[in-house]
Design an enzyme around this catalytic site. Structure first.
Site: not given
Ligand code: FAD
Length: 520
Positions: A270, A95, A154
């Site tokens: 956030e 990723h 996240d």
């Protein structure tokens, strides 16, 4: 075990002499005596040469699916001891954005190919996990004991070794620290092929170097991660601001409550920037539904930008009755636009796994497997208003092509002995441009904007640090590490003297005959 090693070493010497120093020789050697699998098949090589960013592609010669930590140690030892050498990169879940897990003409270790080695120690409140384990698997396994890791990203389809090589940040970081601050012990294969255990007490220097170390000092085979009792449910709240300083003052107030009893603070802080109405329901999570519509146009300030604060409060069955009161009391202290409170209630797992829900939707529309020219910056608190003016209200225009996160963190939750780099100030913001390019023109525009953002920061002397950094020259890397560079390069010499590991980060040029200038 000693006898096996001797036989292997003997076989390696014999084969070296027999096959000569061709590129594939090390791979042939590795077929001997390992529990896992070594493949040169096209499909495996192709997979290992790609990543989420889809911006760069470097092919390895072979791919290893390790059966054990010893397999990895043998591979790296073979690379270290062979005359020509070859690079070795661990690949978590691929990723990365800029080829960080790729190994040009080397061997990629598919760490996530070996699943589910998670051992929960209920008494000590920690879990031992295989370095290639995905965080979603760690969560599933620990929940069986009513426990969960304290600090998250996240998105949970990332590997433990991959996030610990960076930092692992999310809305819990202000209170719990990044994931690298929540590790007790590691088993690591160094660039010499040694398998070492390290912690605060043992091989301390290696322990801190590996955390946030971009894979440069060793491959994480096992991590011991701190746990806490898992909350049952989460109240997830969003409120809107049109004034940037009101938004950041509230965010900074909320993170200043770190360490307070749970009743007196939120668990997650956030936020994101809305420059484009289409993105209020962005891929990170759809939230505002037809039943709670947001009339963005009526709220927008003259400058056309809105800011959304995103906060959560965890709760258990036993405090479910008082949670509304606690939240109300805390919201009263904030200065958001009146009547813009949007609340959702969900299980702890549904909240933590929220991005995956969005991923499934994106995939069904063919919008996940596209290039992602992401840019993640840490911006010092004292300059974040200048950043807002120059970037959100300047460079971006009113089209963003993806979510832009912005939230503050406090440096005192980051262990300065780790290799991770943050700005010098006590409070700094992560600003994450998580944008997707649906075609080559969009890709060109977004990459150009990224360059403009970096030039703007440079010209305005805003001393940003890249998170998940990507540079192409050693000068830029030196600048990135600043005071930490001397130690970083010294430890590289100590633990990976042939610069075998994680060459896809392009920090050090590998000392192998298969490497070339373009490996840097
Ligand atoms: P890879 O991309 O496979 O590897 C990354 C680097 O780590 C490479 O250099 C690799 O060689 C090295 N590496 C991999 N495994 C090991 C190991 N076992 N030992 C040593 N080195 C290793 N990050 C956050 O902090 N917070 C977020 O909220 C967040 N959300 C994300 C959401 C999405 C959709 C994506 C795509 C990424 C997100 N990230 C986030 C970034 C993520 O942390 C990085 O991509 C990270 O590299 C983890 O990905 P990975 O496990 O696939 O690692």
């Amino acid at each position: 075990m000693a006898a096996t090693k001797f036989v292997l070493a003997f076989a390696i010497c014999r084969l070296m002499a027999t096959v000569g120093f061709t590129t594939v020789a090390p791979v042939d050697l590795l077929r001997l005596g390992i529990e896992g699998r070594v493949s040169m098949e096209r499909s495996d090589v192709k997979k290992a040469s790609a990543d989420f960013g889809k911006l760069t592609r470097e092919e390895p010669v072979a791919v290893m699916e390790p059966g054990s930590a010893e397999d990895v140690a043998r591979l790296v030892a073979a690379a270290y001891e062979s005359a020509q050498g070859f690079t070795v990169s661990a690949r978590g879940h691929g990723h990365s954005i800029n080829g960080q897990a790729q190994a040009r003409k080397g061997v990629v270790i598919e760490m996530s190919s070996r699943k589910r080695e998670v051992r929960v120690w209920k008494k000590g409140r920690y879990v031992d996990v295989w370095g290639g384990e995905l965080w979603i698997e760690v969560l599933t396994a620990t929940l069986e004991y009513g426990l969960a890791p304290k600090s998250w990203t996240d998105y949970l389809y990332l590997s433990v070794g991959g996030t610990l090589s960076n930092a692992g940040i999310s809305g819990q970081t202000f209170n719990q620290g990044p994931q690298i601050s929540n590790v007790y012990e590691l088993d690591v294969v160094t660039g010499k092929g040694e398998l070492l255990t390290c912690s605060e007490e043992r091989n301390t220097e290696l322990f801190h170097a590996v955390l946030g170390g971009l894979g440069q000092f060793g491959i994480i085979m096992r991590a011991r991660i701190a746990l806490e009792p898992a909350p049952h449910r989460v109240r997830w709240i969003r409120v809107l601001y049109s004034n940037f300083s009101a938004f950041t003052e509230d965010q900074e107030f909320l993170i200043s409550l770190h360490g307070r009893p749970a009743k007196e603070r939120f668990d997650y802080v956030e936020g994101f920037v809305i420059v484009d109405e289409g993105l209020i329901n962005n891929w990170r999570s759809s939230f505002f539904s037809p039943s709670n519509p947001v009339k963005i146009e009526s709220l927008k300030s003259d400058e056309g930008v809105l800011y959304c604060l995103e906060i959560t409060k965890n709760y258990h069955q036993d405090n479910a009755d008082t949670i509304d009161q606690e939240i109300e009391g805390m919201l009263e202290k904030l200065d958001f636009i009146p009547k813009t409170v949007f609340t959702t209630d969900l299980t702890y797992v549904e909240f933590l796994d929220r991005v995956h829900t969005a991923e499934v939707k994106m995939r069904s529309k063919g919008l996940w497997e596209v290039p992602h020219p992401w840019l993640n910056l840490f911006v010092p608190r004292s300059r974040v208003a200048d950043f807002d003016k120059g970037v959100f209200k300047g460079i971006l225009g009113n089209k963003t092509s993806g979510p832009i996160l912005i939230y503050p963190m406090n440096k005192n939750k980051w262990d300065q002995r780790s290799s991770a780099v943050t700005p010098e100030e006590e409070v700094f913001y992560v600003v994450a441009f998580l944008r997707s390019a649906v075609d080559s023109q969009a890709l060109h525009i977004l990459r150009d904007q990224n360059r403009q953002i970096l030039s703007f920061c440079h010209d305005a002397s805003i001393k940003v640090k890249q998170y998940l950094p990507h540079y192409t020259t050693q000068e830029e890397w030196r600048d990135h590490f600043g005071d930490k560079w001397d130690r970083f390069s010294h430890l590289k010499m100590q633990y990976d003297p042939r610069r075998i590991l994680a060459s896809g980060q392009r920090i050090f040029k590998p000392l192998t005959t298969t490497s070339s200038a373009s490996d840097m």
